[in-house]
Design a protein around this motif. Structure first.
Motif, PDB file in Angstrom:
ATOM      1  N   GLU A  96      55.253  -6.614  24.621  1.00 36.95           N
ATOM      2  CA  GLU A  96      55.269  -7.964  25.362  1.00 36.95           C
ATOM      3  C   GLU A  96      55.847  -7.903  26.722  1.00 36.95           C
ATOM      4  O   GLU A  96      56.991  -7.376  26.950  1.00 36.95           O
ATOM      5  CB  GLU A  96      55.870  -8.985  24.758  1.00 36.95           C
ATOM      6  N   PHE A  97      55.116  -8.388  27.775  1.00 39.66           N
ATOM      7  CA  PHE A  97      55.538  -8.067  29.276  1.00 39.66           C
ATOM      8  C   PHE A  97      56.377  -9.385  29.436  1.00 39.66           C
ATOM      9  O   PHE A  97      56.124 -10.566  29.224  1.00 39.66           O
ATOM     10  CB  PHE A  97      54.253  -8.146  30.074  1.00 39.66           C
ATOM     11  N   LEU A  98      57.433  -9.118  30.305  1.00 40.37           N
ATOM     12  CA  LEU A  98      58.300 -10.176  30.639  1.00 40.37           C
ATOM     13  C   LEU A  98      58.699 -10.276  32.296  1.00 40.37           C
ATOM     14  O   LEU A  98      58.587  -9.276  32.915  1.00 40.37           O
ATOM     15  CB  LEU A  98      59.820  -9.606  30.038  1.00 40.37           C
ATOM     16  N   SER A  99      59.228 -11.178  32.871  1.00 41.63           N
ATOM     17  CA  SER A  99      59.642 -11.364  34.165  1.00 41.63           C
ATOM     18  C   SER A  99      58.639 -10.902  35.052  1.00 41.63           C
ATOM     19  O   SER A  99      59.142 -10.637  36.054  1.00 41.63           O
ATOM     20  CB  SER A  99      61.004 -10.582  34.146  1.00 41.63           C
ATOM     21  N   LEU A 100      57.465 -11.059  34.958  1.00 39.49           N
ATOM     22  CA  LEU A 100      56.582 -10.455  35.624  1.00 39.49           C
ATOM     23  C   LEU A 100      56.600 -11.504  37.039  1.00 39.49           C
ATOM     24  O   LEU A 100      56.315 -10.917  38.188  1.00 39.49           O
ATOM     25  CB  LEU A 100      55.086 -10.953  35.093  1.00 39.49           C
TER      26      LEU A 100
END
Length: 298
Positions: A96-100
């Motif tokens: 899961e990608f975060l803080s983009l």
């Protein structure tokens, strides 16, 4: 050579390949040899494997499939088949990608940094997502990319370096092999007072940050993805065991991959759990062991 791959549409790609295993000291030949030796120790008959011949034993690989660009088949499936092993791939990790938004803002200001550090393909994927979601692809191509290329872009591994090249950056350090060697490489070259921007995952090891700090090399890390269990682990393992039975060997590619799947493997294997050969194909310096190492599950 028959090969199964149980996957789920929700999976995300985990990049793993024979080259990374070889760098870790576990080659495909080693994997095949260890699996065959485990079978011998149990007193099972063993036919000599030959190219295109029937598989004599089953190997379960806890990784995502990765097609070879030239042959359209996962390299592990292809190469292990040459040793008479029937390999099956089951993905156990998702990301899961975060803080983009925050990462995108930092990418928009290369003047504030001395360079970039990438130690995983997912971190490079985060750059691509930032450009797409923030509609900055044009700005990247016209100016940002060139500004970042005027600085150092450090990477670990050929797979990561290849992805870095695809977004237009010029990687260096890919042949260092691991984070410790890359840190030494960076420390031997860096003199900038500006921090290096290090997008990373939630499970990153502290080797590189600690070594850079000890040498006085400024670095700013940002967590841009987290590792989570693949949503299809239990269903895929159930399908494998019901169709294929107990594997002769299980190869895992990260401690988290093992911890996410071990409970299901223990339940499905029952009393046969002690007969399975476990091989770790990622961490340097670890030889195959007959049982999972408890410290890997911490």
């Amino acid at each position: 050579m028959p090969a199964e791959c149980f996957t789920c549409p929700a999976r995300t790609a985990a990049v793993s390949c024979p080259q990374s295993a070889a760098r870790a000291g576990v080659s495909l030949q080693d994997l095949a040899s260890d699996t065959r030796c485990a079978k011998r120790r149990r007193g099972c008959s063993l036919r000599v494997p030959y190219k295109d011949g029937p598989a004599t034993m089953k190997v379960l690989l806890l990784k995502d499939p990765k097609e070879d660009d030239d042959r359209g088949q996962d390299p592990y499936i292809r190469e292990l088949g040459l040793y008479g092993l029937e390999a099956t791939l089951i993905p156990v990790l998702s990301f899961e990608f975060l803080s983009l938004p925050s990462f995108s803002e930092k990418l928009s200001h290369p003047e504030g940094y001395g360079g970039l550090i990438f130690t995983s393909p997912r971190a490079v994927e985060a750059v691509k997502l930032c450009l797409e979601k923030a509609n900055k692809t044009e700005a990247w191509e016209t100016s940002l990319k060139e500004k970042w290329n005027s600085k150092s872009v450090y990477v670990v591994g050929n797979a990561t370096a290849s992805l870095v090249s695809k977004i237009g950056l010029d990687p260096e350090g890919e042949n260092c092999g691991n984070a410790e060697k890359l840190a030494e490489y960076i420390c031997s070259r860096e003199s900038s007072a500006l921090p290096l921007l290090f997008p990373c995952g939630n499970l990153k090891r502290e080797t590189l940050p600690r070594m850079l700090k000890d040498k006085g090399v400024p670095m700013e890390s940002i967590t841009v993805y987290q590792t989570i269990p693949h949503p299809g682990i239990q269903g895929n393992l159930n399908s494998y065991y019901s169709q294929q039975g107990i594997p002769a060997s299980i190869t895992f590619f990260s401690p988290s991959g093992l911890s996410y799947s071990l409970k299901h493997i223990q339940e499905l294997s029952g009393d046969s759990i002690d007969q399975i050969k476990y091989v770790e194909a990622l961490r340097p310096g670890i030889k195959p062991t007959p049982q999972p190492q408890p410290e890997l599950l911490q």
